[in-house]
Design an enzyme around this catalytic site. Structure first.
Site, PDB file in Angstrom:
ATOM      1  N   ASP A  77      -4.583  -6.336  12.389  1.00  0.00           N
ATOM      2  CA  ASP A  77      -4.596  -6.340  11.065  1.00  0.00           C
ATOM      3  C   ASP A  77      -3.097  -6.968  10.436  1.00  0.00           C
ATOM      4  OD1 ASP A  77      -6.023  -5.820   8.610  1.00  0.00           O
ATOM      5  OD2 ASP A  77      -4.431  -3.600   8.458  1.00  0.00           O
ATOM      6  N   ALA A 127       0.903  -1.263  -0.005  1.00  0.00           N
ATOM      7  CA  ALA A 127       0.084  -0.261   0.001  1.00  0.00           C
ATOM      8  C   ALA A 127       0.730   1.435   0.250  1.00  0.00           C
ATOM      9  CB  ALA A 127      -1.056  -0.104   0.900  1.00  0.00           C
ATOM     10  N   GLN A 128       2.183   1.540   0.870  1.00  0.00           N
ATOM     11  CA  GLN A 128       3.306   2.311   0.709  1.00  0.00           C
ATOM     12  C   GLN A 128       4.032   2.551  -0.283  1.00  0.00           C
ATOM     13  OE1 GLN A 128       4.090   0.848   4.404  1.00  0.00           O
ATOM     14  NE2 GLN A 128       3.959   2.457   4.945  1.00  0.00           N
TER      15      GLN A 128
HETATM   16  P1  AMP Z   1       4.549  -4.051   2.092  1.00  0.00           P
HETATM   17  O1  AMP Z   1       4.849  -2.724   1.268  1.00  0.00           O
HETATM   18  O2  AMP Z   1       5.631  -3.655   3.381  1.00  0.00           O
HETATM   19  O3  AMP Z   1       3.372  -4.316   2.296  1.00  0.00           O
HETATM   20  O4  AMP Z   1       6.043  -4.904   1.757  1.00  0.00           O
HETATM   21  C1  AMP Z   1       4.921  -5.546   0.315  1.00  0.00           C
HETATM   22  C2  AMP Z   1       5.572  -6.488  -0.139  1.00  0.00           C
HETATM   23  O5  AMP Z   1       7.378  -6.199  -0.519  1.00  0.00           O
HETATM   24  C3  AMP Z   1       5.787  -7.918   0.800  1.00  0.00           C
HETATM   25  O6  AMP Z   1       4.803  -7.882   0.125  1.00  0.00           O
HETATM   26  C4  AMP Z   1       6.952  -9.066  -0.264  1.00  0.00           C
HETATM   27  O7  AMP Z   1       6.550  -9.668  -0.576  1.00  0.00           O
HETATM   28  C5  AMP Z   1       7.592  -7.826  -0.298  1.00  0.00           C
HETATM   29  N1  AMP Z   1       8.613  -7.227   0.823  1.00  0.00           N
HETATM   30  C6  AMP Z   1       8.480  -6.473   1.892  1.00  0.00           C
HETATM   31  N2  AMP Z   1       9.801  -6.229   2.437  1.00  0.00           N
HETATM   32  C7  AMP Z   1      11.036  -7.326   2.291  1.00  0.00           C
HETATM   33  C8  AMP Z   1      12.302  -7.951   3.061  1.00  0.00           C
HETATM   34  N3  AMP Z   1      12.209  -7.249   4.204  1.00  0.00           N
HETATM   35  N4  AMP Z   1      11.812  -8.868   2.650  1.00  0.00           N
HETATM   36  C9  AMP Z   1      11.516  -9.811   1.333  1.00  0.00           C
HETATM   37  N5  AMP Z   1      10.501  -8.968   0.475  1.00  0.00           N
HETATM   38  C10 AMP Z   1      10.161  -7.759   1.779  1.00  0.00           C
END
Ligand code: AMP
Length: 379
Positions: free
Chosen positions: A150, A35-36
């Protein structure tokens, strides 16, 4: 790829998204989008480790984004536990408040999110180990005064060695009232009845989400895939049954009116909801025992009324989970002292977009400054 010589930043482009990162980070590749904003994998030539870099694009673009970014950044700095994602670095390529656009958070790199893992046929060892780690992470958040509310598979990441980390910090206390203007669809399948119905909640609100995730690992599909809160409530009561009068009495009048006027459902037994065939197929005595333990745990987590739902501590002591119990993981002895309680006034703060921009900018600049000093100091 273009290099900004003066400040030693390098720019990478992925579709519509530009990543401008210090040149210590190389070999960027897109990993996922939330989302971000977007997440990239990269290699950090300074620490010589793989990292994930998350770009928060104009986090102050509206009040909801801003509050979330500010809260996440503050909490990432506060919390320190192996089952919660750790912050390795943070920066902004812009050098003045006027120019300020984006925040980048550098984290440990993991291999996949739990959505991908749920699809796999997990054996009891892996399933119970993943659940154990979720519970340890959640317990640590609770000890810092953070009740997530959540948890969902897209915000939980794992490595191929089966280690697990929770990626985010859930809903702010005031989250329910803010309006999110994003094309990104918010997943609500894992939210507990007390969140869906706008009731008070306590720590075991997060156990419901763990139950939904565990049930999905076993069933191979989302348990309560509601199109909205009303549809979701229907999916819950169709399977688990209409809750008791004492639960109804705790609802706000308008919600109570709706809930009481739904058809009455008996619900199904957990043997019917999660029959033997769904469990890991090896038919040894050991695995049959495990399947019945797993089902017993599910039946204690997927309880509509939080007053009758198992607590995090009880879940950690359940026979399906307890095999992994390690005091230092459960009670989170870490390098940093146990987290100081999170200052919830952040959640209640109301600022204009301009004020948020300044607050977030200041946080990032402070972090960069402090990190810089730490790196310069002789050891
Ligand atoms: P987020 O924006 O934090 O919701 O992350 C979106 C997607 O990016 C997640 O569902 C993961 O598939 C991937 N992702 C986020 N952080 C990591 C991380 N530290 N290592 C590997 N994949 C990540």
């Amino acid at each position: 790829m273009a290099e900004d010589e003066a400040r030693n930043y390098t720019s990478y482009t992925f579709g519509d998204t530009e990543f401008i990162v210090p040149s210590r980070y190389i070999e960027l590749s897109a990993r996922g989008t939330g989302a971000q904003g977007m997440v990239c994998a990269a290699y950090d030539t300074v620490t010589q480790q793989n990292v994930a870099i998350k770009k928060l694009s104009r986090p102050f673009q509206n009040v909801t984004h801003a509050k979330r970014a500010y809260r996440e950044f503050k909490l990432m700095k506060l919390v320190n536990h192996k089952n919660i994602i750790g912050l390795l670095n943070a920066f902004t390529p812009q050098r003045t408040l006027e120019e300020f656009q984006d925040v980048y958070l550098v984290m440990e790199l993991m291999d996949a999110n739990l959505c991908q893992v749920i699809q796999m046929d997990l054996d009891h060892e892996r399933m119970s180990y993943l659940l154990y780690q979720m519970l340890c992470g959640i317990k640590h958040l609770h000890s810092a005064g953070i009740i997530h509310r959540d948890l969902k598979p897209s915000n939980i990441v794992v490595k191929s060695d089966c280690t697990l980390k929770i990626l985010d910090f859930g809903l702010a206390r005031t989250a329910g009232t803010t309006f999110m203007m994003t094309p990104y669809v918010v997943t609500r399948y894992y939210r507990a009845p007390e969140v869906i119905l706008g009731m008070g909640y306590k720590e075991n609100v997060d156990i419901w989400s763990v139950g939904c995730i565990m049930g999905e690992m076993i069933r191979g599909g989302v348990l309560f895939p509601g199109t909205d809160h009303i549809d979701q409530w229907n999916k819950i009561i169709e399977q688990l049954g209409t809750p008791s009068q004492s639960f109804m009495q705790r609802l706000q009048p308008t919600v109570r009116n709706y809930v009481e006027n739904r058809p009455r459902y008996q619900g199904y037994s957990f043997d019917r909801l999660f029959p033997d065939v769904l469990f890991p197929s090896d038919s040894s005595e050991h695995n049959r025992l495990k399947a019945s333990q797993a089902r017993d745990l599910l039946s204690k987590m997927l309880v509509v009324d939080p007053e009758h739902r198992i607590s995090v501590d009880q879940a950690l002591l359940h026979s399906y989970i307890y095999v992994w119990y390690d005091e230092s993981e459960v009670n989170a002895v870490s390098i940093k002292p146990a987290p100081g309680p999170y200052d919830h006034s952040v959640d209640e703060r109301e600022h204009t977009v301009e004020q948020w921009k300044e607050l977030i900018y200041q946080e990032v600049v402070d972090y960069e400054g402090r990190n810089h000093v730490e790196q310069e100091q002789p050891r």
